[in-house]
Design an enzyme around this catalytic site. Sequence first.
Site, PDB file in Angstrom:
ATOM      1  N   HIS A  66       0.854  -1.151  -0.020  1.00  0.00           N
ATOM      2  CA  HIS A  66      -0.089  -0.063   0.044  1.00  0.00           C
ATOM      3  C   HIS A  66       0.796   1.210  -0.057  1.00  0.00           C
ATOM      4  O   HIS A  66       1.499   1.578   0.992  1.00  0.00           O
ATOM      5  CB  HIS A  66      -0.922   0.047   1.131  1.00  0.00           C
ATOM      6  N   LEU A  67       0.862   1.905  -1.116  1.00  0.00           N
ATOM      7  CA  LEU A  67       1.596   3.081  -1.173  1.00  0.00           C
ATOM      8  C   LEU A  67       1.139   4.385  -0.534  1.00  0.00           C
ATOM      9  O   LEU A  67       1.504   5.507  -0.686  1.00  0.00           O
ATOM     10  CB  LEU A  67       2.412   3.153  -2.602  1.00  0.00           C
ATOM     11  N   HIS A 183      -9.083 -10.257  -0.652  1.00  0.00           N
ATOM     12  CA  HIS A 183      -8.814 -10.133   0.596  1.00  0.00           C
ATOM     13  C   HIS A 183     -10.119 -10.720   1.287  1.00  0.00           C
ATOM     14  O   HIS A 183     -11.034 -10.394   1.374  1.00  0.00           O
ATOM     15  CB  HIS A 183      -8.908  -8.515   1.166  1.00  0.00           C
ATOM     16  N   ASP A 309       2.259  -6.990   2.644  1.00  0.00           N
ATOM     17  CA  ASP A 309       1.014  -6.205   2.941  1.00  0.00           C
ATOM     18  C   ASP A 309       1.628  -4.829   3.603  1.00  0.00           C
ATOM     19  O   ASP A 309       0.932  -4.541   4.617  1.00  0.00           O
ATOM     20  CB  ASP A 309       0.051  -7.106   3.754  1.00  0.00           C
ATOM     21  N   HIS A 313       0.631   3.542   8.470  1.00  0.00           N
ATOM     22  CA  HIS A 313      -0.347   4.298   9.209  1.00  0.00           C
ATOM     23  C   HIS A 313       0.274   5.414  10.090  1.00  0.00           C
ATOM     24  O   HIS A 313       1.559   4.973  10.563  1.00  0.00           O
ATOM     25  CB  HIS A 313      -1.366   3.566  10.098  1.00  0.00           C
ATOM     26  N   GLY A 328      -3.173  -2.745  10.242  1.00  0.00           N
ATOM     27  CA  GLY A 328      -2.135  -2.853   9.302  1.00  0.00           C
ATOM     28  C   GLY A 328      -0.793  -2.546   9.821  1.00  0.00           C
ATOM     29  O   GLY A 328      -0.491  -1.803  10.779  1.00  0.00           O
TER      30      GLY A 328
HETATM   31  O1  DOR Z   1      -4.552  -4.445   7.790  1.00  0.00           O
HETATM   32  C1  DOR Z   1      -4.631  -4.174   6.839  1.00  0.00           C
HETATM   33  N1  DOR Z   1      -4.560  -2.849   6.294  1.00  0.00           N
HETATM   34  N2  DOR Z   1      -4.990  -5.112   5.811  1.00  0.00           N
HETATM   35  C2  DOR Z   1      -5.528  -4.750   4.738  1.00  0.00           C
HETATM   36  O2  DOR Z   1      -6.227  -5.609   3.955  1.00  0.00           O
HETATM   37  C3  DOR Z   1      -5.594  -3.357   4.343  1.00  0.00           C
HETATM   38  C4  DOR Z   1      -4.549  -2.608   4.913  1.00  0.00           C
HETATM   39  C5  DOR Z   1      -4.571  -1.055   4.799  1.00  0.00           C
HETATM   40  O3  DOR Z   1      -4.768  -0.752   3.598  1.00  0.00           O
HETATM   41  O4  DOR Z   1      -4.240  -0.442   5.839  1.00  0.00           O
HETATM   42 ZN    ZN Z   2      -5.967  -7.169   2.826  1.00  0.00          ZN
END
Ligand code: DOR
Ligand code: ZN
Length: 442
Positions: A66-67, A183, A309, A313, A328
Site C-alpha cells: 500500500h503506497l 482479501h 502487505d 499508518h 495494518g
Molecule cells: O491490515 C490491513 N491494512 N489489511 C488490509 O487488507 C488493508 C490494509 C490497509 O490498507 O491499511
Molecule cells: Zn488485505
Amino acid sequence: MVKIKTLIKDGMVVDPANNLRKTTNILINGNTVEKIHPKINPREADVVINAEDKLVVPGLIDLHVHLRDPGQTHKEDLATGTMAAAHGGFTSVACMPNTTPVLDTPERVKTLVQRLKKEAHVNVFPVAAVTKGLEGEVVTDFEGLKAAGAVAFSDDGKVVQRASIMHEALKRAEALSLPICQHAEDASLSCGTVINEGEVAEKLGVKGDPDISESVIIARDIVLAARTGGHVHVGHISTERGVTLVRRAKQMGIKVTAEVTPHHLLLTDEYVLKAGPNAKMRPPLRTQQDVEAIRQALADGIIDCIVTDHAPHAAEEKNVDLADAANGIVGLETALGLVLTHLVGEKVLSLEDAIAAMTYKPASILGLDKGMLAVGKDADITIIDLNKKWTVDPEAFFSKSRNTPFSGWQLTGKPVLTMVGGKVVWSDESINIEVVNSDKVS
Ligand code: DOR
Ligand code: ZN
C-alpha cells in the site's frame, strides 16, 4: 545515452528460477544483464561492485504493497514507499488500489503510471480495483484498466462480498489473463471484530474475528474460479482452514494461488498483548496451529509467495485504543531479515525456496518477465549480507510510517545493495562500489 557497464564481482549467485547457485560474476550493460560468467575481465566494466562473501539474487518482488498515494500521503508517498522498498531489497512492488481516490478508472491508472516514471525508485505495477469505489457493486472497466497498466485486480482492505459480482469479475479477468487478489473476509462474520477470536480477545474485552470469516470466502472463490476458469489469488492467507482449501483446489487443478506475510508466519494473537495496535491488522494474527499450518503450506509450495502487505499508518492512527486503531503494519524494510532469520534460520524453508517465494514465483503470478537472473533480462538485482546482524529500528526506516510490531527484534541477514534496471538505487556503507572509468560515469 551512454550505457554504463557494471560488474558485480565474485558474489554467491542464487537464482532459483534457473537452478543456479555458484560463485560467479554478472556483467550489466545499461539496464540489462549481458553476461554471467566466472571469468569476466574487470576492464570490461565502468563500475565494479565487489560482492565477495555476499549473496546475489534476482531483485525481490512484493506483490502486495500500500503506497497510499494519492490521498493519504501523510502515511506514505510514491517516493518514500519505493525508497522503503529499495531499502528492504525489493526492486518491484505491486501497489494496492485503496488510495484516495480509489484506483478504479483507466485515467487514474494512466496518471499514476506517469507519476511513477518520475517519482518511484523501484518498479511499481498498479493493481486496480475490482469494483467502483471498492463498494462491491459495479465491476470496473477491466479492459481499459489493463490497457492503462494494471497487472491485477483487487478490492483489498475490503472483500468482494457478493458472489455474483466476484463471478462476473473472474470471468472478465480470465478473458484478460489477469488474476484477482481477494482479501478473504466475510463481513457478516467479521463485522465489528478487532483481533482474532479466542482467549486474547476475551482477555482484552474486544470482539474476535473467527477463522471461518477467511475460509468461507476462499471456499466460495475456489468454486467460482473452477466454474469460470479465472485465476483467484488469495491475499495474505492466515488460517489452517484456508490453506487446506487451497491445497485441495490446487490438487484439483483449479487456478488458485496464495500469498502469506512474514507477520502471519511468525506471530500469534498473543503478540497483541505485547505490541498492542502495532500487532493489529486484517486478517488478524491467528493461533499457533494456524502459524504451523501456513508455514507447512509455504514449505510445500501450496502458498506460492511471501508478500509484506506493507500498510503504513501515522502514529496518531495507531496510538489509540486497540479497537479504534487502524489496521495494518509496515513491512518492506523488515521482510527479508525476518524471512532469513526465522524461516531460513529455523529451517522452515531452504534459502532457495525463500528467494523463490520472493522473486520468480510472485513474478509469475502477475505475468511479469522478472524474478530471474539471465542474459537479456532486466538488471534488477539484490545483494544480501547473510551474516549481518542488525536490530529493527523504526527510526531508521525510509517509510514515513513506523507501525511495526518488530521494533527491537535482532535479525541476521540484510540487503546491502538494491539495483533496479542496472542502476544502484540504494546501498549501505559495507559494499564497495568502484568507478573504474570515470570518463563515462559522471
Ligand atoms: O491490515 C490491513 N491494512 N489489511 C488490509 O487488507 C488493508 C490494509 C490497509 O490498507 O491499511
Ligand atoms: Zn488485505
